[in-house]
Design a protein around this motif. Structure first.
Motif, PDB file in Angstrom:
ATOM      1  N   PRO A 273       0.815  -1.217   0.000  1.00  0.00           N
ATOM      2  CA  PRO A 273       0.000   0.000   0.000  1.00  0.00           C
ATOM      3  C   PRO A 273       0.846   1.264   0.000  1.00  0.00           C
ATOM      4  CG  PRO A 273       0.043  -0.971   2.194  1.00  0.00           C
ATOM      5  CD  PRO A 273       0.710  -1.958   1.272  1.00  0.00           C
TER       6      PRO A 273
ATOM      7  N   ILE B  34      -4.891   5.105   2.265  1.00  0.00           N
ATOM      8  CA  ILE B  34      -4.277   4.308   1.193  1.00  0.00           C
ATOM      9  C   ILE B  34      -4.801   4.822  -0.136  1.00  0.00           C
ATOM     10  CG2 ILE B  34      -4.065   2.027   0.154  1.00  0.00           C
ATOM     11  CD1 ILE B  34      -4.309   0.847   2.959  1.00  0.00           C
TER      12      ILE B  34
ATOM     13  N   LYS C 115      -1.357   1.190  -4.917  1.00  0.00           N
ATOM     14  CA  LYS C 115      -0.572  -0.012  -4.629  1.00  0.00           C
ATOM     15  C   LYS C 115       0.678   0.002  -5.502  1.00  0.00           C
ATOM     16  CE  LYS C 115      -4.259  -3.043  -2.964  1.00  0.00           C
ATOM     17  NZ  LYS C 115      -5.243  -1.966  -2.829  1.00  0.00           N
TER      18      LYS C 115
ATOM     19  N   ASP D 217      -5.768   3.448  -6.505  1.00  0.00           N
ATOM     20  CA  ASP D 217      -6.938   2.613  -6.259  1.00  0.00           C
ATOM     21  C   ASP D 217      -8.112   3.085  -7.106  1.00  0.00           C
ATOM     22  OD1 ASP D 217      -5.474   1.221  -4.461  1.00  0.00           O
ATOM     23  OD2 ASP D 217      -6.437   2.049  -2.670  1.00  0.00           O
TER      24      ASP D 217
END
Length: 503
Positions: free
Chosen positions: A152, A170, A173, A197
């Motif tokens: 993350p 977050i 990735k 994300d």
């Protein structure tokens, strides 16, 4: 004055001189970089091409050991190449505020196990149907190779969480990174990308007045390191190739640096970063071989680095640097006291300024003894600067090496404790106190007797109060003690030289 054609013709000759000098001096840790740019005379850049050698500390010629002096000129293919030695300090990888949605380029991001760096810009993934990826450094997104794909990435970076992990922070990735090669082999880039994300809004624009890379404002490099005097970039073309990505607006949104860019005063560039936000500077060297210090005692050699005037501090790593801006940086380092301590010891105190200032404002300033220590430091700063300038020539290499070894041993834990004093896995050890006592023993020769005695009394005082085994929070509680403050004031008064802010 040299014309543009002379600068262009000199570049390959200087590169050959650079390679010869690096082969000869690469074992000399005082030499931190060699590259192509203008020499400096009397503080002014000269309009002639030269091979510029960057050193951590400039040493008078008569104090150099035989074979350590850099030749003033070099003969390369029948041409005389001038050299110049410039003191820059050491270069450090600049990893180091608020949550922003939509997330813009130029703001705080980081892998879960680092402090924080900068989201440089968005790029297209040429290996996956042009999907958008976030660009920054390996040491910002990939934790200096200690990572796995899919780790993350947080916005803001961990340093800016206020020590409380928030799942909602977050933002992406980790996708891929260029591995850093340690302690010798050449690196081309310090770079990595991460996939945002799906449910996270990342907007392809730059925070503040600067815009994202375009054909009108093309990117020239990715900022990854710096010193108190200069900033280092990886060429953006190398970054794109190594990661298999491209600018959102295509190749026209990036620009290759040339010999023309270092003709004084140098091409103007600009960046937006997590710490110093918008700054502008000028390119002063290219084709630079340079040694950069990372955490845990690692160092890495980079080839073909771009050097600019100072325009960054810790936390600005990962910023994309574009053409444009006034070029008048006006950049002043935050803390001259730390810069002087770095010059004396070779320990990267300047790169820890954010950790120090964070702990000072959030924890130390909220205790009675802490507030007094802060005020005492600043009130006596000028005296400390003057004394440091006097003792600097006396500090031998073995004492500097000792200080650097201690930093390598304890620096990482100290930084983590400053960020989060409630960590139970970082506590004061007996070895830490023994090292402090050994440091004082070595430093006595640079101190007045009464100053050395005061330092010894302070160490004895904290030892008597049972400091061994305590974590950061315990130390903060200890500092919020009027009795301890009274003892510290007595010790300070015994020096006869420290100015007490309460008097």
């Amino acid at each position: 004055m040299a014309g543009p054609d002379e600068w262009r013709a000199a570049r390959p000759l200087v590169r050959q001189a650079r390679d010869q000098l690096w082969e000869r001096f690469q074992g000399d840790r005082n030499i931190v970089g060699i590259g192509f740019g203008p020499p400096s005379r009397g503080g002014r850049l000269q309009d002639t091409p030269a091979c510029v050698i960057r050193v951590a500390h400039k040493v008078p010629l008569d104090q150099l050991a035989p074979g350590k002096a850099v030749p003033s000129t070099m003969d390369i293919r029948g041409h005389t190449i001038e050299t110049d030695v410039v003191e820059t300090g050491r270069f450090y990888a600049q990893e180091f505020r608020e949550k922003e949605r939509p997330a813009l380029c130029g703001i705080s991001v980081g892998h879960r196990d680092i402090t924080a760096g900068t989201l440089g810009c968005l790029v297209k993934d040429l290996r996956d149907n042009d999907r958008l990826l976030m660009l920054s450094n390996n040491h910002v997104l990939a934790n200096q190779n200690v990572c796995q794909a899919g780790d993350p990435i947080f916005q803001p970076g961990p340093y800016d969480w206020d020590n409380v992990p928030v799942p909602g922070n977050i933002i992406a990735k980790l996708t891929r990174w260029v591995p850093l090669l340690w302690n010798g082999p050449y690196n081309r880039v310090d770079a990595a990308v991460a996939a945002p994300d799906d449910d996270c809004s990342v907007y392809d624009d730059m925070k503040g007045d600067m815009t994202r890379p375009t054909s009108a404002q093309p990117a020239v490099g990715l900022l990854f390191a710096g010193s108190k005097a200069e900033t280092l970039l990886n060429p953006i073309d190398d970054v794109m190739t190594a990661l298999g990505v491209e600018m959102v607006f295509g190749p026209a949104a990036r620009s290759t640096v040339t010999a023309d860019d270092v003709i004084p005063p140098g091409a103007a560039v600009q960046k937006t970063g997590r710490t110093t936000e918008y700054t502008t500077g000028r390119i002063v060297a290219i084709d630079q071989i340079v040694s950069v210090t990372y955490d845990h005692g690692n160092w890495a050699t980079f080839d073909d680095t771009i050097v600019t005037t100072a325009m960054s501090q810790g936390g600005d790593s990962g910023s994309v640097v574009c053409r444009g801006g006034s070029g008048a940086s006006g950049f002043v380092f935050t803390c001259q006291f730390l810069a002087t301590a770095e010059e004396l010891t070779g320990v990267p105190f300047t790169q820890e300024w954010l950790s120090f200032s964070y702990a000072r404002d959030k924890f130390l300033a909220n205790t009675v003894a802490g507030r007094w220590l802060i005020d005492t430091l600043y009130l006596n700063e000028s005296t400390a600067m003057y004394r440091s300038a006097e003792v600097r020539p006396q500090v031998p290499d073995e004492d500097r090496a000792f200080a650097q070894a201690l930093y390598s041993q304890h620096g990482g834990d100290m930084k983590l404790a400053l960020m989060n004093p409630d960590r139970d896995d970082i506590r004061v050890s007996e070895q830490f106190l023994l090292d402090a006592e050994e440091s004082l023993a070595r430093a006595r020769k640079y101190m007045l007797p009464e100053e050395a005695d005061a330092a010894a009394q302070t160490i004895a005082l904290v030892r008597a109060r049972g400091i061994v085994g305590k974590n950061g929070r315990d130390l903060i509680t200890m500092l919020d003690d009027p009795e301890l403050l009274a003892k510290l004031k007595e010790i300070a008064a015994s020096t006869g030289s420290l100015v007490d802010p309460d008097d």
